[in-house]
Write a protein that holds these residues in place. Structure first.
Motif, PDB file in Angstrom:
ATOM      1  N   SER A 269       7.576 -46.020  12.511  1.00 51.74           N
ATOM      2  CA  SER A 269       7.253 -46.258  11.103  1.00 51.74           C
ATOM      3  C   SER A 269       8.493 -46.156  10.223  1.00 51.74           C
ATOM      4  CB  SER A 269       6.193 -45.258  10.632  1.00 51.74           C
ATOM      5  OG  SER A 269       5.058 -45.291  11.466  1.00 51.74           O
ATOM      6  N   PRO A 270       9.192 -47.271   9.975  1.00 50.81           N
ATOM      7  CA  PRO A 270      10.286 -47.256   9.007  1.00 50.81           C
ATOM      8  C   PRO A 270       9.736 -47.311   7.586  1.00 50.81           C
ATOM      9  CG  PRO A 270      10.050 -49.437   9.950  1.00 50.81           C
ATOM     10  CD  PRO A 270       9.052 -48.567  10.646  1.00 50.81           C
ATOM     11  N   GLY A 271      10.432 -46.663   6.661  1.00 52.34           N
ATOM     12  CA  GLY A 271       9.960 -46.638   5.282  1.00 52.34           C
ATOM     13  C   GLY A 271      11.090 -46.510   4.285  1.00 52.34           C
ATOM     14  N   LEU A 272      10.728 -46.585   3.023  1.00 49.38           N
ATOM     15  CA  LEU A 272      11.692 -46.494   1.932  1.00 49.38           C
ATOM     16  C   LEU A 272      11.037 -45.748   0.783  1.00 49.38           C
ATOM     17  CD1 LEU A 272      14.575 -47.520   1.121  1.00 49.38           C
ATOM     18  CD2 LEU A 272      13.422 -49.428  -0.020  1.00 49.38           C
ATOM     19  N   ALA A 273      11.789 -44.844   0.150  1.00 49.56           N
ATOM     20  CA  ALA A 273      11.288 -44.098  -1.012  1.00 49.56           C
ATOM     21  C   ALA A 273      12.252 -44.271  -2.171  1.00 49.56           C
ATOM     22  CB  ALA A 273      11.129 -42.617  -0.670  1.00 49.56           C
ATOM     23  N   TYR A 274      11.694 -44.264  -3.381  1.00 48.47           N
ATOM     24  CA  TYR A 274      12.506 -44.386  -4.588  1.00 48.47           C
ATOM     25  C   TYR A 274      12.063 -43.330  -5.591  1.00 48.47           C
ATOM     26  CZ  TYR A 274      14.536 -46.182  -8.898  1.00 48.47           C
ATOM     27  OH  TYR A 274      15.225 -46.300 -10.075  1.00 48.47           O
ATOM     28  N   SER A 275      13.014 -42.526  -6.047  1.00 44.41           N
ATOM     29  CA  SER A 275      12.724 -41.468  -7.015  1.00 44.41           C
ATOM     30  C   SER A 275      12.931 -41.992  -8.430  1.00 44.41           C
ATOM     31  CB  SER A 275      13.626 -40.255  -6.772  1.00 44.41           C
ATOM     32  OG  SER A 275      13.394 -39.698  -5.491  1.00 44.41           O
ATOM     33  N   PHE A 280       8.737 -37.631  -9.700  1.00 41.82           N
ATOM     34  CA  PHE A 280       7.874 -38.787  -9.477  1.00 41.82           C
ATOM     35  C   PHE A 280       8.559 -39.748  -8.520  1.00 41.82           C
ATOM     36  CE2 PHE A 280       6.055 -42.962 -10.715  1.00 41.82           C
ATOM     37  CZ  PHE A 280       4.731 -42.685 -10.393  1.00 41.82           C
ATOM     38  N   GLN A 281       7.857 -40.077  -7.436  1.00 51.12           N
ATOM     39  CA  GLN A 281       8.469 -40.861  -6.371  1.00 51.12           C
ATOM     40  C   GLN A 281       7.501 -41.913  -5.852  1.00 51.12           C
ATOM     41  OE1 GLN A 281       9.398 -38.873  -2.490  1.00 51.12           O
ATOM     42  NE2 GLN A 281      11.507 -39.346  -3.041  1.00 51.12           N
ATOM     43  N   LEU A 282       8.034 -43.108  -5.551  1.00 54.98           N
ATOM     44  CA  LEU A 282       7.295 -44.176  -4.905  1.00 54.98           C
ATOM     45  C   LEU A 282       7.765 -44.319  -3.462  1.00 54.98           C
ATOM     46  CD1 LEU A 282       7.522 -46.902  -7.703  1.00 54.98           C
ATOM     47  CD2 LEU A 282       5.702 -45.196  -7.385  1.00 54.98           C
ATOM     48  N   TYR A 283       6.871 -44.739  -2.581  1.00 54.30           N
ATOM     49  CA  TYR A 283       7.266 -44.890  -1.179  1.00 54.30           C
ATOM     50  C   TYR A 283       6.413 -45.945  -0.495  1.00 54.30           C
ATOM     51  CZ  TYR A 283       3.174 -41.947  -0.230  1.00 54.30           C
ATOM     52  OH  TYR A 283       1.904 -41.431  -0.188  1.00 54.30           O
ATOM     53  N   SER A 284       6.916 -46.449   0.618  1.00 51.54           N
ATOM     54  CA  SER A 284       6.148 -47.394   1.441  1.00 51.54           C
ATOM     55  C   SER A 284       6.610 -47.285   2.893  1.00 51.54           C
ATOM     56  CB  SER A 284       6.315 -48.832   0.937  1.00 51.54           C
ATOM     57  OG  SER A 284       7.674 -49.243   1.037  1.00 51.54           O
ATOM     58  N   PHE A 305       0.255 -50.938   6.979  1.00 49.43           N
ATOM     59  CA  PHE A 305       1.151 -50.836   5.822  1.00 49.43           C
ATOM     60  C   PHE A 305       0.643 -49.720   4.921  1.00 49.43           C
ATOM     61  CE2 PHE A 305       1.972 -51.940   1.353  1.00 49.43           C
ATOM     62  CZ  PHE A 305       3.365 -51.903   1.357  1.00 49.43           C
ATOM     63  N   VAL A 306       1.561 -48.904   4.425  1.00 53.85           N
ATOM     64  CA  VAL A 306       1.218 -47.801   3.540  1.00 53.85           C
ATOM     65  C   VAL A 306       2.130 -47.846   2.313  1.00 53.85           C
ATOM     66  CG1 VAL A 306       1.056 -45.291   3.288  1.00 53.85           C
ATOM     67  CG2 VAL A 306       0.510 -46.357   5.477  1.00 53.85           C
ATOM     68  N   ALA A 307       1.564 -47.695   1.141  1.00 54.17           N
ATOM     69  CA  ALA A 307       2.351 -47.619  -0.096  1.00 54.17           C
ATOM     70  C   ALA A 307       1.698 -46.579  -0.990  1.00 54.17           C
ATOM     71  CB  ALA A 307       2.414 -48.958  -0.798  1.00 54.17           C
ATOM     72  N   GLY A 308       2.530 -45.759  -1.648  1.00 49.75           N
ATOM     73  CA  GLY A 308       1.946 -44.725  -2.465  1.00 49.75           C
ATOM     74  C   GLY A 308       2.918 -44.143  -3.474  1.00 49.75           C
ATOM     75  N   ALA A 309       2.416 -43.152  -4.196  1.00 50.51           N
ATOM     76  CA  ALA A 309       3.210 -42.455  -5.197  1.00 50.51           C
ATOM     77  C   ALA A 309       2.880 -40.969  -5.138  1.00 50.51           C
ATOM     78  CB  ALA A 309       2.918 -42.997  -6.603  1.00 50.51           C
ATOM     79  N   THR A 310       3.875 -40.150  -5.408  1.00 49.54           N
ATOM     80  CA  THR A 310       3.673 -38.711  -5.431  1.00 49.54           C
ATOM     81  C   THR A 310       4.285 -38.143  -6.710  1.00 49.54           C
ATOM     82  OG1 THR A 310       4.042 -36.642  -4.216  1.00 49.54           O
ATOM     83  CG2 THR A 310       5.781 -38.294  -4.095  1.00 49.54           C
ATOM     84  N   MET A 311       3.571 -37.192  -7.310  1.00 49.33           N
ATOM     85  CA  MET A 311       4.016 -36.615  -8.579  1.00 49.33           C
ATOM     86  C   MET A 311       3.846 -35.108  -8.527  1.00 49.33           C
ATOM     87  SD  MET A 311       2.695 -37.409 -12.473  1.00 49.33           S
ATOM     88  CE  MET A 311       0.996 -36.984 -12.049  1.00 49.33           C
ATOM     89  N   ARG A 312       4.860 -34.376  -8.979  1.00 52.33           N
ATOM     90  CA  ARG A 312       4.794 -32.923  -9.070  1.00 52.33           C
ATOM     91  C   ARG A 312       4.743 -32.512 -10.537  1.00 52.33           C
ATOM     92  NH1 ARG A 312       9.363 -31.364  -4.617  1.00 52.33           N
ATOM     93  NH2 ARG A 312      10.295 -33.253  -5.454  1.00 52.33           N
ATOM     94  N   PHE A 313       3.908 -31.518 -10.834  1.00 52.58           N
ATOM     95  CA  PHE A 313       3.789 -31.078 -12.221  1.00 52.58           C
ATOM     96  C   PHE A 313       3.393 -29.603 -12.280  1.00 52.58           C
ATOM     97  CE2 PHE A 313      -0.008 -33.180 -10.692  1.00 52.58           C
ATOM     98  CZ  PHE A 313      -1.036 -32.300 -11.004  1.00 52.58           C
TER      99      PHE A 313
END
Length: 313
Positions: A269-275, A280-284, A305-313
């Motif tokens: 599973s190769p992937g890429l994340a963008y902060s 707040f981060q996006l990934y796939s 295929f997986v795409a998502g977002a993660t947020m810390r608060f």
């Protein structure tokens, strides 16, 4: 911190694909993936939370027996499986109770389309199911020792087990959004710095076993192993790479088909994340099979295929 994502790509209910010699299984899938690479082994302040939401797409349209693909023309079953498309939305909320303890709750929403031909050698009947329903929730706890952590909790029977189509035909148990069982979940993880500055690697193992069932159906035990590496790139990008393995045991009970269930799969599973910001981060990810073994004949997982977002608060 201990804020780790409870279900590798969904909490991992993972690969409910099944098959057998009398008929091919319909196939119903959640991704086998760890989307919590950014928080494993990282400290967090008590009272902080993390919300992760991601989408999974898995298209199953080829029959496979063991490790070999099977042509539909060679399938002599009473039911010929045609295709199952899984579109899953998974939401997970983690909350840091202390610097060592974290609670996590996760709920998938399953959007599934399945079609097959019943009695193809006689009066062939085309049947199809399309539904969007909540699946089985998970409630987990994490305890962290430095870069090592323990995972324990329950999968709850919140998903429906009696979904029917427009003609009133109830879908197979393996196709349903819920298993009807309460499962114990136990696992652990370890993370460490990588060979490059700011890179890291991690390993996570999860074992799931039903402890309470109903309606004479008991899903098979499952063991999941994820190994991942994270490497920073320029401009807030991160390259991600995982190897994801799942062993799914055979189902049991009067309403199950033991010989039509169980699988062993390994995905790269190769992937890429963008902060976008620090919190707040996006990934796939793209999941590609490197080993698949299905008991009997079943609709295989060709890719995901997986795409998502993660947020810390």
């Amino acid at each position: 911190m201990n804020k780790r994502f409870a279900i590798a790509c969904s909490g991992a209910v993972a690969l409910l694909v099944a098959a057998g010699t009398a008929q091919a299984s319909c196939g119903a899938v959640f991704c086998v993936l760890n989307t919590n690479w950014s928080t494993q082994g990282a400290a967090a302040e008590p009272g902080t939370a993390r919300l992760d939401m991601h989408f999974e797409f898995v298209d199953q349209k080829h029959l496979q027996s063991g490790t070999k693909r099977v042509a539909q023309a060679d399938d002599t079953a009473d039911i010929t499986e045609l295709r199952t498309i899984n579109r899953n939305w998974v939401s997970t909320l983690d909350y840091a109770l202390t610097k060592n303890w974290t609670a996590s709750a996760s709920l998938p929403v399953v959007s599934r389309s399945h079609s097959h031909i019943a009695d193809p050698t006689g009066a062939a009947t085309f049947e199809k199911w399309d539904f969007t329903k909540a699946g089985d929730a998970r409630v987990l706890g994490y305890y962290q020792f430095d870069n090592t952590g323990l995972i324990f909790g329950l999968k709850l029977p919140t998903g429906s087990t009696h979904v029917s189509n427009a003609d009133g035909a109830v879908a197979e148990r393996m196709l349903q959004p819920g298993t009807g069982s309460t499962d114990a979940v136990l696992g652990g993880y370890y993370s460490a710095p990588g060979i490059h500055q700011d890179s890291s690697w991690s390993v996570q193992a999860l074992y799931q076993q039903p402890v309470s069932t109903k309606e004479e159906y008991k899903p098979g035990n499952q063991l999941q192993l994820n190994v991942g590496y994270r490497h920073p790139l320029a401009h807030d990008f991160q390259a991600l790479l995982q190897v994801n393995a799942m062993i799914k045991g055979k189902d049991s009970g009067a309403n199950s088909e033991p010989e039509l269930s169980g699988s062993r799969t390994v995905f790269l599973s190769p992937g890429l994340a963008y902060s976008i910001t620090h919190d707040f981060q996006l990934y796939s990810f793209v999941q590609l099979p490197i080993y698949r073994y299905y008991n009997g004949t079943q609709l295989s997982v060709d890719w995901a295929f997986v795409a998502g977002a993660t947020m810390r608060f």
